[in-house]
Enzyme design. Structure first.
Site, short mmCIF file in Angstrom:
data_model
loop_
_atom_site.label_atom_id
_atom_site.label_comp_id
_atom_site.label_asym_id
_atom_site.label_seq_id
_atom_site.Cartn_x
_atom_site.Cartn_y
_atom_site.Cartn_z
CG HIS A 29 35.43 -43.52 -41.69
ND1 HIS A 29 36.43 -44.04 -40.90
CD2 HIS A 29 36.04 -42.82 -42.67
CE1 HIS A 29 37.60 -43.67 -41.40
NE2 HIS A 29 37.39 -42.93 -42.46
CG ASP A 88 37.12 -38.27 -41.85
OD1 ASP A 88 36.79 -37.41 -41.01
OD2 ASP A 88 38.30 -38.45 -42.21
#
Length: 204
Positions: free
Chosen positions: A154, A9
């Site tokens: 991430h 993400d």
């Protein structure tokens, strides 16, 4: 064959996304990148590299604002503007949507659905952000992965993310998957799963 879905993400990030891509390529694994619209436009060439490498790209809204802090109009615009940015950067409309922080708003889920996007949360988080984001603890959490998991990670140093801690253990994790004969691939367009958020704030 055991199967896992790796997701990243908050990118694309010019410092960290290329390093993640290199690690994935070295182990022959593909993933899904849920990207922020304004970052997609700012780093369009990098996002096209993600697509060219065989990874999937999903909508993570335009600016990653917390869904519960927005008016309905703002919330819908976050989904629509994120969609438009990804399509402009890659020439492809995203088919997957992940709300920031995993926090759900009915209007955002509906806006994504109206754009042909299915919502995806996650079943396991690396927690590679905040005070718990140390390489050793990330490693321990990733080692608990199970067949069918959707793993949240991430690839951007946005806010309190710690991609340098993730990358310290990501190659070992992917090697661990390979040694056990696991496959990793992008999420299918019809995938829906996750243990993240709940409806809250302005639910309209």
């Amino acid at each position: 064959m055991p199967h896992i879905h790796l997701t990243f993400d908050d990118g694309p990030d010019p410092q960290w996304t290329p390093r993640v891509l290199d690690v994935l390529a070295a182990h022959g694994m593909r993933a899904t990148f849920f990207v922020i619209g304004r970052a997609a436009l700012a780093h369009a060439a990098l996002l096209r590299r993600v697509v060219a490498a065989g990874h999937e790209v999903g909508n993570h809204t335009w600016s990653h604002r917390h869904p519960w802090t927005l008016t309905r109009t703002q919330a819908v615009a976050e989904v629509e503007d994120g969609t438009r940015a990804i399509a402009e950067a890659t020439g492809r409309t995203p088919h997957l949507f992940r709300p920031p922080h995993g926090r759900l708003r009915r209007c955002m889920v509906q806006a994504a659905r109206d754009k042909g996007q299915r919502m995806v949360l996650w079943t396991r988080s690396a927690i590679d952000w905040g005070p718990r984001a140390h390489a050793a603890s990330i490693h321990e959490r990733l080692q608990k992965a199970r067949d069918g998991d959707i793993v949240l990670m991430h690839d951007a140093a946005r806010s309190i993310n710690r991609p340098e801690q993730l990358l310290a253990v990501l190659p070992e994790f992917l090697q661990w998957l390979q040694e056990r004969g696991w496959a990793a691939s992008p999420l299918p367009e019809d995938q829906y799963s996750g243990d993240g958020g709940e409806f809250g704030g302005d639910d309209r």
